[in-house]
Motif scaffolding. Structure first.
Motif, short mmCIF file in Angstrom:
data_model
loop_
_atom_site.label_atom_id
_atom_site.label_comp_id
_atom_site.label_asym_id
_atom_site.label_seq_id
_atom_site.Cartn_x
_atom_site.Cartn_y
_atom_site.Cartn_z
N SER A 80 0.83 -1.20 0.00
CA SER A 80 0.00 0.00 0.00
C SER A 80 0.87 1.26 0.00
O SER A 80 0.54 2.26 -0.65
CB SER A 80 -0.93 0.00 1.22
N VAL A 81 1.98 1.21 0.73
CA VAL A 81 2.93 2.33 0.71
C VAL A 81 3.44 2.55 -0.71
O VAL A 81 3.50 3.69 -1.20
CB VAL A 81 4.11 2.07 1.68
N ALA A 82 3.79 1.47 -1.39
CA ALA A 82 4.26 1.58 -2.77
C ALA A 82 3.16 2.13 -3.68
O ALA A 82 3.44 2.93 -4.58
CB ALA A 82 4.70 0.20 -3.28
N MET A 83 1.93 1.73 -3.43
CA MET A 83 0.81 2.18 -4.25
C MET A 83 0.65 3.70 -4.17
O MET A 83 0.27 4.35 -5.16
CB MET A 83 -0.46 1.46 -3.77
N PHE A 84 0.96 4.27 -3.02
CA PHE A 84 0.87 5.72 -2.86
C PHE A 84 2.14 6.42 -3.36
O PHE A 84 2.08 7.50 -3.95
CB PHE A 84 0.64 6.09 -1.39
N ALA A 85 3.30 5.81 -3.10
CA ALA A 85 4.57 6.47 -3.38
C ALA A 85 4.95 6.43 -4.86
O ALA A 85 5.44 7.44 -5.41
CB ALA A 85 5.68 5.84 -2.54
N TYR A 86 4.73 5.31 -5.52
CA TYR A 86 5.20 5.15 -6.90
C TYR A 86 4.65 6.22 -7.85
O TYR A 86 5.40 6.75 -8.68
CB TYR A 86 4.84 3.76 -7.42
N PRO A 87 3.35 6.55 -7.79
CA PRO A 87 2.84 7.56 -8.75
C PRO A 87 3.49 8.93 -8.62
O PRO A 87 3.38 9.76 -9.54
CB PRO A 87 1.34 7.64 -8.39
N LEU A 88 4.18 9.19 -7.51
CA LEU A 88 4.85 10.47 -7.32
C LEU A 88 6.25 10.50 -7.94
O LEU A 88 6.86 11.58 -8.00
CB LEU A 88 4.98 10.77 -5.81
N LEU A 89 6.74 9.35 -8.42
CA LEU A 89 8.15 9.23 -8.78
C LEU A 89 8.51 9.20 -10.26
O LEU A 89 9.68 9.39 -10.59
CB LEU A 89 8.73 7.96 -8.12
N PRO A 90 7.60 8.93 -11.20
CA PRO A 90 8.02 8.83 -12.62
C PRO A 90 8.77 10.06 -13.12
O PRO A 90 9.80 9.92 -13.80
CB PRO A 90 6.69 8.66 -13.37
N GLY A 91 8.29 11.26 -12.81
CA GLY A 91 8.97 12.47 -13.26
C GLY A 91 10.32 12.64 -12.59
O GLY A 91 11.32 12.98 -13.24
N LEU A 92 10.37 12.39 -11.28
CA LEU A 92 11.62 12.55 -10.53
C LEU A 92 12.69 11.57 -11.01
O LEU A 92 13.88 11.91 -11.08
CB LEU A 92 11.34 12.33 -9.04
N LEU A 93 12.27 10.35 -11.36
CA LEU A 93 13.21 9.31 -11.79
C LEU A 93 13.39 9.26 -13.31
O LEU A 93 14.11 8.39 -13.81
CB LEU A 93 12.73 7.94 -11.29
N HIS A 94 12.70 10.16 -14.00
CA HIS A 94 12.78 10.23 -15.47
C HIS A 94 12.39 8.90 -16.12
O HIS A 94 13.12 8.36 -16.96
CB HIS A 94 14.20 10.64 -15.92
N LEU A 95 11.23 8.38 -15.71
CA LEU A 95 10.74 7.12 -16.24
C LEU A 95 9.63 7.36 -17.24
O LEU A 95 8.64 8.04 -16.93
CB LEU A 95 10.21 6.23 -15.10
N ALA A 96 9.79 6.81 -18.44
CA ALA A 96 8.72 6.87 -19.43
C ALA A 96 7.59 5.94 -18.99
O ALA A 96 7.80 5.07 -18.13
CB ALA A 96 9.26 6.44 -20.80
N PRO A 97 6.38 6.10 -19.53
CA PRO A 97 5.26 5.24 -19.12
C PRO A 97 5.58 3.75 -19.20
O PRO A 97 5.21 2.98 -18.31
CB PRO A 97 4.15 5.64 -20.09
N HIS A 98 6.27 3.33 -20.27
CA HIS A 98 6.62 1.92 -20.43
C HIS A 98 7.54 1.45 -19.30
O HIS A 98 7.32 0.41 -18.67
CB HIS A 98 7.30 1.72 -21.79
N ALA A 99 8.57 2.24 -19.00
CA ALA A 99 9.52 1.88 -17.95
C ALA A 99 8.86 1.91 -16.58
O ALA A 99 9.10 1.04 -15.73
CB ALA A 99 10.72 2.83 -17.97
N TYR A 100 8.00 2.91 -16.36
CA TYR A 100 7.30 2.99 -15.07
C TYR A 100 6.36 1.81 -14.88
O TYR A 100 6.27 1.25 -13.78
CB TYR A 100 6.52 4.31 -14.99
N GLY A 101 5.67 1.42 -15.94
CA GLY A 101 4.80 0.26 -15.86
C GLY A 101 5.56 -1.00 -15.54
O GLY A 101 5.14 -1.82 -14.71
N LEU A 102 6.72 -1.19 -16.19
CA LEU A 102 7.55 -2.37 -15.92
C LEU A 102 8.05 -2.36 -14.49
O LEU A 102 8.02 -3.39 -13.81
CB LEU A 102 8.73 -2.40 -16.90
#
Length: 305
Positions: A135-157
């Motif tokens: 549940s912590v990951a479920m809340f935290a992950y959506p905040l990180l794609p921009g910070l970690l420079h992850l494209a949608p494909h990479a973020y999904g993986l």
């Protein structure tokens, strides 16, 4: 309510479930319904998710994606069990936490316990542990794609390879858009398919330990993740048959509703007191395992990019 629209129904459902269970308490008469929602309705929702995907999209996981998933699973399981020994966590409980973290949360904990035969308290602790950190990951992950420079494909993986529960992956991945959500779901289901071989391997290991100890052991049949087969079947149907847009929109709504029910049930099963009953060492093990799978899989995703 201001700001509530920023969260998916699934995230809101599990928040309400956890709050209700720990502040008010889940009535005993509701337990059978909670169990049905947590198991049967969740699996039905995953099967229906197959109607939102096609075979062409499944191929997108690719060799690199499968490599990330398999390496992450094996490394996390071995790391967690080894760390459990160092921390003095009982072996069966450590294996349950390792399975729940590396494969598919509560479903993996329950499946692996068919061969580890841990105490009910250990199963409850492991389920609560992976549910909380998932549940912590479920809340935290959506905040990180921009910070970690992850494209949608990479973020999904990354989401599919590291978040604990299927429903949690769906909730987190779709926060970054349709492409990330669909690919995260595919990646997670590819990971779930590893459940059967892991249970079989643990069954052999348990049997061998019992033989060395001079005891017999019952041959537990590894559970078949049938809902994954149903998901694959629905993907096949969607790849061959053209589903009308109106029908598909209703299926999407029904799927979201069923997943929200499952996450509410998951919240109603999450007792914060269970994390305290066995002390801090298993909780620390679950936390470090969660951090390990998140960072290890992220490193692999970045490496494969």
């Amino acid at each position: 309510m201001p700001g509530v629209g920023n969260f998916s129904p699934m995230i809101l459902a599990i928040i309400i479930g956890i709050a209700f269970h720990n502040l008010i308490g889940t009535p005993t008469r509701a337990r059978p319904g909670v169990t049905i929602a947590l198991r049967k309705l969740l699996r039905l929702a995953i099967i229906l998710l197959g109607l939102q995907l096609t075979a062409a999209q499944v191929v997108q996981v690719g060799v690199d994606g499968i490599a990330v998933i398999v390496l992450t699973l094996v490394a996390t399981f071995l790391f967690t069990t080894a760390l459990g020994r160092l921390l003095g966590v009982e072996r069966k409980l450590a294996e349950l936490i390792a399975a729940g973290t590396s494969i598919c949360g509560a479903s993996a904990v329950i499946a692996v316990n068919t061969v580890t035969n841990a105490h009910d308290e250990d199963v409850a602790y492991a389920v609560a542990c992976v549910t909380v950190f998932g549940s912590v990951a479920m809340f935290a992950y959506p905040l990180l794609p921009g910070l970690l420079h992850l494209a949608p494909h990479a973020y999904g993986l990354w989401s599919g390879a590291s978040i604990h529960e299927i429903a949690q992956v769906v909730a987190a991945a779709f926060q970054d858009g349709q492409q990330a959500g669909e690919f995260g779901t595919i990646a997670k289901l590819s990971r779930v398919m590893m459940l059967a071989p892991v249970v079989i391997a643990l069954g052999y290991a348990t049997a061998r330990r019992a033989r060395h100890a001079g005891h017999g052991v019952s041959q537990a049949r590894p559970p078949m993740p049938w809902f994954v087969l149903g998901f694959v079947g629905m993907v096949g149907v969607n790849s061959i048959v053209s589903v009308p847009a109106e029908t598909k929109s209703l299926i999407v709504l029904a799927t979201t509703f069923l997943l929200s029910m499952a996450l509410a049930a998951m919240g109603l099963e999450t007792d914060i007191r269970k994390l305290k009953a066995k002390g801090l060492r298993p909780l620390l093990l679950g936390l470090v395992a969660f951090l390990f799978i998140a960072t290890f899989s992220l490193a692999l995703v970045k490496l494969m990019a």
